[in-house]
Design a protein around this motif. Structure first.
Motif, PDB file in Angstrom:
ATOM      1  N   ALA A  43       1.158   7.223  -8.613  1.00  0.00           N
ATOM      2  CA  ALA A  43       0.268   8.231  -8.688  1.00  0.00           C
ATOM      3  C   ALA A  43      -0.905   8.012  -9.392  1.00  0.00           C
ATOM      4  O   ALA A  43      -1.972   8.355  -8.972  1.00  0.00           O
ATOM      5  N   ILE A  44      -0.779   7.234 -10.358  1.00  0.00           N
ATOM      6  CA  ILE A  44      -2.167   6.712 -11.434  1.00  0.00           C
ATOM      7  C   ILE A  44      -2.776   5.745 -10.330  1.00  0.00           C
ATOM      8  O   ILE A  44      -3.979   6.228 -10.409  1.00  0.00           O
ATOM      9  N   LEU A  45      -2.338   4.880  -9.824  1.00  0.00           N
ATOM     10  CA  LEU A  45      -3.023   3.786  -8.957  1.00  0.00           C
ATOM     11  C   LEU A  45      -3.602   4.779  -7.952  1.00  0.00           C
ATOM     12  O   LEU A  45      -4.636   4.314  -7.338  1.00  0.00           O
ATOM     13  N   ALA A  46      -2.854   5.627  -7.271  1.00  0.00           N
ATOM     14  CA  ALA A  46      -3.437   6.468  -5.985  1.00  0.00           C
ATOM     15  C   ALA A  46      -4.713   7.352  -6.542  1.00  0.00           C
ATOM     16  O   ALA A  46      -5.616   7.549  -5.543  1.00  0.00           O
ATOM     17  N   THR A  47      -5.151   7.489  -7.793  1.00  0.00           N
ATOM     18  CA  THR A  47      -6.400   8.155  -8.032  1.00  0.00           C
ATOM     19  C   THR A  47      -7.820   7.523  -7.701  1.00  0.00           C
ATOM     20  O   THR A  47      -8.654   8.161  -7.329  1.00  0.00           O
ATOM     21  N   GLY A  48      -7.399   6.088  -7.270  1.00  0.00           N
ATOM     22  CA  GLY A  48      -8.536   5.272  -6.788  1.00  0.00           C
ATOM     23  C   GLY A  48      -8.141   4.504  -5.548  1.00  0.00           C
ATOM     24  O   GLY A  48      -8.778   3.587  -5.069  1.00  0.00           O
ATOM     25  N   ASN A  49      -7.130   5.042  -5.013  1.00  0.00           N
ATOM     26  CA  ASN A  49      -6.660   4.224  -3.654  1.00  0.00           C
ATOM     27  C   ASN A  49      -6.162   5.382  -2.515  1.00  0.00           C
ATOM     28  O   ASN A  49      -4.993   5.633  -2.596  1.00  0.00           O
ATOM     29  N   PRO A  50      -7.052   5.699  -1.598  1.00  0.00           N
ATOM     30  CA  PRO A  50      -6.542   6.772  -0.832  1.00  0.00           C
ATOM     31  C   PRO A  50      -5.339   6.414   0.143  1.00  0.00           C
ATOM     32  O   PRO A  50      -4.543   7.148   0.606  1.00  0.00           O
ATOM     33  N   THR A  51      -5.193   5.034   0.369  1.00  0.00           N
ATOM     34  CA  THR A  51      -4.030   4.647   1.231  1.00  0.00           C
ATOM     35  C   THR A  51      -2.725   5.030   0.651  1.00  0.00           C
ATOM     36  O   THR A  51      -1.657   5.495   1.108  1.00  0.00           O
ATOM     37  N   LEU A  52      -2.809   4.615  -0.731  1.00  0.00           N
ATOM     38  CA  LEU A  52      -1.488   4.954  -1.524  1.00  0.00           C
ATOM     39  C   LEU A  52      -1.262   6.395  -1.718  1.00  0.00           C
ATOM     40  O   LEU A  52      -0.185   6.893  -1.850  1.00  0.00           O
ATOM     41  N   ARG A  53      -2.459   7.477  -1.931  1.00  0.00           N
ATOM     42  CA  ARG A  53      -2.258   8.562  -1.855  1.00  0.00           C
ATOM     43  C   ARG A  53      -1.602   9.155  -0.626  1.00  0.00           C
ATOM     44  O   ARG A  53      -0.886  10.173  -0.753  1.00  0.00           O
ATOM     45  N   LYS A  54      -1.974   8.591   0.448  1.00  0.00           N
ATOM     46  CA  LYS A  54      -1.538   8.999   1.780  1.00  0.00           C
ATOM     47  C   LYS A  54       0.242   8.785   1.718  1.00  0.00           C
ATOM     48  O   LYS A  54       0.947   9.546   2.133  1.00  0.00           O
ATOM     49  N   LYS A  55       0.534   7.722   1.331  1.00  0.00           N
ATOM     50  CA  LYS A  55       1.998   7.222   1.305  1.00  0.00           C
ATOM     51  C   LYS A  55       2.477   8.239  -0.037  1.00  0.00           C
ATOM     52  O   LYS A  55       3.551   8.528   0.521  1.00  0.00           O
ATOM     53  N   LEU A  56       1.777   8.584  -0.861  1.00  0.00           N
ATOM     54  CA  LEU A  56       2.798   9.611  -1.972  1.00  0.00           C
ATOM     55  C   LEU A  56       2.909  10.961  -1.231  1.00  0.00           C
ATOM     56  O   LEU A  56       4.065  11.239  -1.400  1.00  0.00           O
ATOM     57  N   LYS A  57       1.851  11.199  -0.597  1.00  0.00           N
ATOM     58  CA  LYS A  57       1.916  12.693   0.035  1.00  0.00           C
ATOM     59  C   LYS A  57       2.951  12.599   1.454  1.00  0.00           C
ATOM     60  O   LYS A  57       3.767  13.598   1.453  1.00  0.00           O
ATOM     61  N   ALA A  58       3.128  11.573   2.060  1.00  0.00           N
ATOM     62  CA  ALA A  58       4.048  11.422   2.999  1.00  0.00           C
ATOM     63  C   ALA A  58       5.475  11.559   2.542  1.00  0.00           C
ATOM     64  O   ALA A  58       6.415  11.937   3.043  1.00  0.00           O
ATOM     65  N   ARG A  59       5.698  10.793   1.509  1.00  0.00           N
ATOM     66  CA  ARG A  59       6.970  10.741   0.586  1.00  0.00           C
ATOM     67  C   ARG A  59       7.575  12.040   0.305  1.00  0.00           C
ATOM     68  O   ARG A  59       8.607  12.521   0.455  1.00  0.00           O
ATOM     69  N   ALA A 110      11.434  17.344   3.695  1.00  0.00           N
ATOM     70  CA  ALA A 110      12.198  17.890   4.924  1.00  0.00           C
ATOM     71  C   ALA A 110      13.808  17.683   4.556  1.00  0.00           C
ATOM     72  O   ALA A 110      14.628  18.300   5.416  1.00  0.00           O
ATOM     73  N   GLU A 111      13.951  16.376   3.919  1.00  0.00           N
ATOM     74  CA  GLU A 111      15.586  16.164   3.650  1.00  0.00           C
ATOM     75  C   GLU A 111      16.181  17.463   2.913  1.00  0.00           C
ATOM     76  O   GLU A 111      17.329  17.876   3.434  1.00  0.00           O
ATOM     77  N   VAL A 112      15.506  17.939   1.819  1.00  0.00           N
ATOM     78  CA  VAL A 112      16.045  18.879   1.232  1.00  0.00           C
ATOM     79  C   VAL A 112      16.297  20.347   2.216  1.00  0.00           C
ATOM     80  O   VAL A 112      17.433  20.807   2.263  1.00  0.00           O
ATOM     81  N   LEU A 113      15.310  20.500   3.113  1.00  0.00           N
ATOM     82  CA  LEU A 113      15.542  21.595   4.146  1.00  0.00           C
ATOM     83  C   LEU A 113      16.571  21.518   5.220  1.00  0.00           C
ATOM     84  O   LEU A 113      17.535  22.301   5.406  1.00  0.00           O
TER      85      LEU A 113
END
Ligand code: RP5
Length: 173
Positions: free
Chosen positions: A132-148, A154-157
């Motif tokens: 999450a810290i690295l994602a502040t400057g990395n949109p690709t990583l931010r997408k991965k965090l959001k997807a996760r 979805a799993e909980v649902l």
């Protein structure tokens, strides 16, 4: 992603490796490069301080320090760098990580350590926080965090939908 490791995984002893491996596993799932080292606040204090002082100029962005017992590694590293330092508490003594928690969590104001939970659970969360810290400057990583997060929800649902059937099975005479 920039070349070279952005995250350092430190541990006070090689006996900490199994718990810290959980951390590395999560980092790898984000394709985050890391380096791994044994450094001890008590046994190699000079080396630990030197590492922390050089970390920023070497391109590191986040330092994760796992230690057990009288666990001062994260605090000792934070004393020598302004990079974010995440402390992981290891249950390696007869006090099962409570000692490590108290040794790490109450840093005096001005020298913070982001303190995680005890053991592999805390190690995994340290990796998610580093991402999450690295994602502040990395949109690709931010997408991965959001997807996760979306996958987790979805799993909980899915489990919630199955709950009445599972409950009926458990309640069968
Ligand atoms: C701490 O003491 C280490 O982080 C480890 O959790 C604990 C025991 O170390 P060893 O005696 O197994 O090297 O400094």
């Amino acid at each position: 992603m920039a070349a070279g490791p952005q995250v350092a995984i430190l541990m006070g002893s090689d006996s900490d490796l199994p718990a810290m491996a959980e951390y590395a596993r999560v980092l790898e799932s984000y394709a985050i490069q890391y380096e791994v080292k044994i450094l001890s606040a008590h046994r190699t204090p000079e080396r630990a301080a030197r590492f922390a002082r050089r970390a920023e100029s070497r391109g590191l962005k986040v330092i994760v320090a796992g230690a057990g017992a009288a666990a001062h590694l994260a605090g000792a590293i934070a004393a020598h760098t302004t990079l974010p330092v995440i402390g992981v508490l290891l249950a390696s003594s007869p006090l099962s990580g409570f000692d490590a928690l108290l040794s790490t969590v109450q840093m005096p104001p001005g020298v913070p350590v982001a303190t995680m939970g005890v053991g592999p659970m805390g190690a995994k969360n340290a990796a998610h926080l580093a991402a999450a810290i690295l994602a502040t400057g990395n949109p690709t990583l931010r997408k991965k965090l959001k997807a996760r997060r979306a996958k987790m929800a979805a799993e909980v649902l899915g489990k919630s939908v199955c709950l009445p059937r599972r409950l009926r099975q458990l309640l069968k005479p």
